[in-house]
Design an enzyme around this catalytic site. Structure first.
Site, PDB file in Angstrom:
ATOM      1  N   ARG A  63     -14.166 -41.883 -52.436  1.00  0.00           N
ATOM      2  CA  ARG A  63     -14.886 -42.381 -51.273  1.00  0.00           C
ATOM      3  C   ARG A  63     -15.835 -43.496 -51.704  1.00  0.00           C
ATOM      4  O   ARG A  63     -16.805 -43.251 -52.419  1.00  0.00           O
ATOM      5  CB  ARG A  63     -15.671 -41.253 -50.597  1.00  0.00           C
ATOM      6  CG  ARG A  63     -14.780 -40.221 -49.937  1.00  0.00           C
ATOM      7  CD  ARG A  63     -13.956 -40.828 -48.828  1.00  0.00           C
ATOM      8  NE  ARG A  63     -13.171 -39.839 -48.108  1.00  0.00           N
ATOM      9  CZ  ARG A  63     -12.382 -40.124 -47.102  1.00  0.00           C
ATOM     10  NH1 ARG A  63     -12.267 -41.382 -46.694  1.00  0.00           N
ATOM     11  NH2 ARG A  63     -11.694 -39.182 -46.504  1.00  0.00           N
ATOM     12  N   ALA A  75      -7.756 -34.686 -43.535  1.00  0.00           N
ATOM     13  CA  ALA A  75      -8.535 -35.104 -42.370  1.00  0.00           C
ATOM     14  C   ALA A  75      -8.257 -36.557 -42.063  1.00  0.00           C
ATOM     15  O   ALA A  75      -7.756 -37.300 -42.909  1.00  0.00           O
ATOM     16  CB  ALA A  75     -10.031 -34.899 -42.638  1.00  0.00           C
ATOM     17  N   GLU A  92      -2.326 -35.534 -39.734  1.00  0.00           N
ATOM     18  CA  GLU A  92      -3.085 -35.696 -40.975  1.00  0.00           C
ATOM     19  C   GLU A  92      -2.638 -34.696 -42.038  1.00  0.00           C
ATOM     20  O   GLU A  92      -2.553 -35.029 -43.220  1.00  0.00           O
ATOM     21  CB  GLU A  92      -4.584 -35.561 -40.708  1.00  0.00           C
ATOM     22  CG  GLU A  92      -5.147 -36.696 -39.880  1.00  0.00           C
ATOM     23  CD  GLU A  92      -5.021 -38.060 -40.540  1.00  0.00           C
ATOM     24  OE1 GLU A  92      -4.910 -38.134 -41.777  1.00  0.00           O
ATOM     25  OE2 GLU A  92      -5.034 -39.060 -39.810  1.00  0.00           O
ATOM     26  N   GLU A  96      -1.317 -36.213 -45.516  1.00  0.00           N
ATOM     27  CA  GLU A  96      -2.140 -36.071 -46.714  1.00  0.00           C
ATOM     28  C   GLU A  96      -1.740 -34.908 -47.605  1.00  0.00           C
ATOM     29  O   GLU A  96      -2.005 -34.943 -48.804  1.00  0.00           O
ATOM     30  CB  GLU A  96      -3.621 -35.939 -46.320  1.00  0.00           C
ATOM     31  CG  GLU A  96      -4.143 -37.212 -45.682  1.00  0.00           C
ATOM     32  CD  GLU A  96      -5.649 -37.224 -45.525  1.00  0.00           C
ATOM     33  OE1 GLU A  96      -6.307 -36.194 -45.787  1.00  0.00           O
ATOM     34  OE2 GLU A  96      -6.174 -38.283 -45.136  1.00  0.00           O
ATOM     35  N   GLU A 144      -5.903 -43.386 -50.514  1.00  0.00           N
ATOM     36  CA  GLU A 144      -4.990 -42.248 -50.372  1.00  0.00           C
ATOM     37  C   GLU A 144      -3.841 -42.296 -51.378  1.00  0.00           C
ATOM     38  O   GLU A 144      -3.156 -41.291 -51.576  1.00  0.00           O
ATOM     39  CB  GLU A 144      -4.414 -42.202 -48.955  1.00  0.00           C
ATOM     40  CG  GLU A 144      -5.432 -41.860 -47.893  1.00  0.00           C
ATOM     41  CD  GLU A 144      -4.826 -41.788 -46.507  1.00  0.00           C
ATOM     42  OE1 GLU A 144      -3.663 -42.243 -46.322  1.00  0.00           O
ATOM     43  OE2 GLU A 144      -5.496 -41.281 -45.600  1.00  0.00           O
TER      44      GLU A 144
END
Length: 196
Positions: A63, A75, A92, A96, A144
């Site tokens: 992040r 998420a 999601e 993910e 990601e």
């Protein structure tokens, strides 16, 4: 509370695809009007994906805002117009964690940082999990691209949240809410369609 906090003006300062930054002139108790800046967010969903062995799927993702790799739940944003929130959560989870779920419940609804944002995340509990079908490939990019999925016993995830190893607010709330729901034999869960 007797004050109405009337908004006298609303000025947008910045806008992108995820949020805008605005200034409201708000009347305080006693009549003084003051400026308050905050972020208007499109909203998000998160998923506590719990397998038959009582393990939760946690993600490790970088992040930029905190310059760290964090433990998180699968998420994402509510960015498909008209998409039901549980469908956004399923999307999601597939993108993910490469998972699909046959059972969905609403676990919690949370204002993540109400002191500076209106962001609300809806957290769902996904159970009866299966791998995503092979033909449904999703290409992960940017942060990601190297996210990792780890299966962690729910009790261990709770310990990680309480020790400060998990700091992502949605993840902390999600694992604690799932553990609490489990302790009540899932009786506190709400239908997934109740998410607003």
């Amino acid at each position: 509370m007797s004050s109405t906090y009337e908004v006298h003006s609303h000025t947008e300062r910045l806008r992108n695809r995820v949020f805008s930054v605005v200034t409201d002139a708000v009347e305080m108790p006693g009549g003084e009007v003051v400026d308050r800046d905050y972020m208007v967010h499109i909203g998000a969903v998160g998923v506590v994906a719990l397998d038959g062995e009582g393990r939760v799927a946690l993600i490790r993702q970088y992040r930029p805002a905190v310059r760290q790799v964090l433990w998180e739940l699968p998420a994402g944003l509510i960015d498909v117009p008209g998409e039901p929130l549980v469908d956004a959560a399923a999307r999601e989870l597939a993108e993910e964690a490469d998972l699909v779920a046959a059972r969905w419940d609403l676990l919690a609804e949370v204002h993540t940082t109400p002191g500076c944002s209106n962001e609300k995340i809806r957290l769902f509990l996904a159970r009866e999990l299966a791998p995503k079908p092979d033909g449904d490939a999703y290409e992960r990019t940017h942060e990601e691209a190297d996210l990792e999925v780890h299966w962690v016993a729910l009790d261990d995830a709770v310990a990680m949240a309480l020790s400060g190893e998990i700091t992502n607010a949605a993840c902390v709330i999600g694992v604690l809410a799932a553990a609490q729901a489990r302790s009540r034999d899932w009786s506190s869960l709400r239908p997934a369609a109740d998410a607003e």
